[in-house]
Scaffold this motif. Structure first.
Motif, PDB file in Angstrom:
ATOM      1  N   ALA A 124       0.815  -1.041  -0.122  1.00  0.00           N
ATOM      2  CA  ALA A 124       0.021   0.004   0.163  1.00  0.00           C
ATOM      3  C   ALA A 124       0.919   1.308   0.288  1.00  0.00           C
ATOM      4  O   ALA A 124       0.552   2.333  -0.664  1.00  0.00           O
ATOM      5  N   ILE A 125       2.090   1.103   0.604  1.00  0.00           N
ATOM      6  CA  ILE A 125       2.819   2.710   0.916  1.00  0.00           C
ATOM      7  C   ILE A 125       3.573   2.677  -0.433  1.00  0.00           C
ATOM      8  O   ILE A 125       3.455   3.759  -1.087  1.00  0.00           O
ATOM      9  N   ALA A 128       0.867   4.133  -2.883  1.00  0.00           N
ATOM     10  CA  ALA A 128       1.001   5.572  -2.520  1.00  0.00           C
ATOM     11  C   ALA A 128       2.088   6.560  -2.941  1.00  0.00           C
ATOM     12  O   ALA A 128       1.872   7.548  -3.222  1.00  0.00           O
ATOM     13  N   VAL A 135      -4.490   7.369  -4.464  1.00  0.00           N
ATOM     14  CA  VAL A 135      -4.664   7.072  -2.843  1.00  0.00           C
ATOM     15  C   VAL A 135      -5.319   8.343  -2.394  1.00  0.00           C
ATOM     16  O   VAL A 135      -4.690   9.298  -2.035  1.00  0.00           O
ATOM     17  N   LEU A 138      -4.762   6.072   3.434  1.00  0.00           N
ATOM     18  CA  LEU A 138      -3.902   4.861   3.668  1.00  0.00           C
ATOM     19  C   LEU A 138      -4.427   4.558   5.004  1.00  0.00           C
ATOM     20  O   LEU A 138      -4.380   5.241   6.196  1.00  0.00           O
ATOM     21  N   LEU A 140      -2.854   1.434   7.589  1.00  0.00           N
ATOM     22  CA  LEU A 140      -1.842   0.306   7.531  1.00  0.00           C
ATOM     23  C   LEU A 140      -1.900  -0.376   8.868  1.00  0.00           C
ATOM     24  O   LEU A 140      -1.929   0.299   9.944  1.00  0.00           O
ATOM     25  N   ILE A 224      -3.408   9.312   6.814  1.00  0.00           N
ATOM     26  CA  ILE A 224      -2.737   7.910   7.085  1.00  0.00           C
ATOM     27  C   ILE A 224      -3.268   7.526   8.427  1.00  0.00           C
ATOM     28  O   ILE A 224      -3.121   8.290   9.447  1.00  0.00           O
TER      29      ILE A 224
END
Length: 322
Positions: A124-125, A128, A135, A138, A140, A224
């Motif tokens: 995912a990071i 992004a 995105v 996020l 996480l 985030i």
């Protein structure tokens, strides 16, 4: 057929019968599988990304809840995982990034809420960083990708070398707040799963220089949320400290009690609710990455990257989705 493959097949059938599509997408690495469902809610598309040795199936309870709150939910499976084909060559971090970036780049028709657990968090990071315009936010959960020295990395990778049923039981104890009741039944399948060439080639190719740099993490401008369960016994606590130091100040970091490495398994209801609350708060703040929303708006106490407060996720059940 072992218990885990049978459970995977039955769960896939149950998802399909509930209206969730199974689709395959060709990438330059291999053919990837994803679950895709149109939702009935106002939130943007939500993407769910699993960790190493897992699949999209453990996200099924979260997916079913999110489809009522979002326009679309996608749960993608990495090369050699779930129903995705293995790569033609060695499965490396570079191979994983290429495959998943291609899949998400093709599938997303709007900026998405991207949710990643463990290795899926690193995916995912990475997405992004490479496609920030795709995105929206996020989420996480105990993400991989923190900088470690060679000794620390080698110690972590040894955890995935399962040689016996006892090793599998110990591995499950690291993953979950409570060891699932069915662990003895699937221990043999878990050993075989982590002996697959896909897993072995990935763990043997992982290096310290695959980690995200402080500059990369600080450059993330979207909202985030990082969730790191206090019962996580898989990832070193130093990894959380690394993310706490280097994520941008607007990142919200929560350490819930009663949650292990996989919040979507330990407590799927509360994890889904937290994703929804965070997404709603992020949308209410507009497109810029602003200060964290109030606890009332977010539905949970939040902290910035330097904070210490914890999230009110309920204590989990410790039962896997399958």
């Amino acid at each position: 057929m072992g218990i885990l493959p049978l459970a995977e097949r039955l769960a896939k059938g149950a998802l399909n019968r509930s209206g969730v599509q199974s689709r395959w997408v060709d990438t330059s690495v291999c053919r990837l599988h994803l679950y895709d469902v149109a939702g009935t809610g106002p939130l943007p598309t939500v993407v769910l990304l699993h960790g190493i040795g897992s699949s999209a199936i453990p996200f099924a309870p979260v997916l079913q809840r999110l489809r009522r709150r979002a326009r679309r939910v996608i749960a993608a499976e990495a090369p050699g995982h779930g129903w995705s084909a293995p790569p033609a060559s060695a499965f490396t971090p570079e191979c994983l990034s290429t495959a998943m970036n291609e899949l998400l780049g093709r599938e997303l028709d709007e900026p998405a809420i991207v949710v990643g657990n463990s290795l899926g968090g690193a995916v995912a990071i990475n997405f992004a960083l490479s496609s920030p315009d795709r995105v929206r936010a996020l989420v996480l959960a105990s993400p991989a990708g923190a900088c470690m020295d060679e000794t620390e990395l080698a110690e972590l990778l040894r955890v995935f070398k399962l040689r016996s049923r006892a090793d599998a039981r110990a591995f499950f104890a690291r993953l979950y707040h409570r060891v699932p009741w069915f662990t003895p039944l699937v221990a043999g399948d878990v050993v075989q799963m982590f002996a697959r060439e896909t897993i072995l080639s990935f763990t043997s190719s992982a290096r310290c220089d695959h980690a995200f740099t402080p500059e990369q993490l600080r450059s993330l401008s979207m909202p985030i949320l990082l969730i790191w369960g206090r019962s996580d016994r898989l990832m070193p606590s130093a990894n959380l400290a690394y993310y706490r130091r280097h994520l941008p100040p607007h990142a919200e970091i929560e350490e819930p009690e009663g949650i292990g490495h996989c919040p979507h398994v330990d407590d799927p209801r509360r994890f889904a609710e937290r994703i929804v609350a965070f997404a709603q708060a992020a949308l209410s703040r507009g497109t810029s990455a602003a200060a964290p929303a109030s606890a009332a708006a977010a539905g949970a106490p939040a902290s910035g990257a330097g904070g210490e407060r914890t999230a009110p996720l309920d204590q989990g059940t410790g039962q896997a989705a399958t």
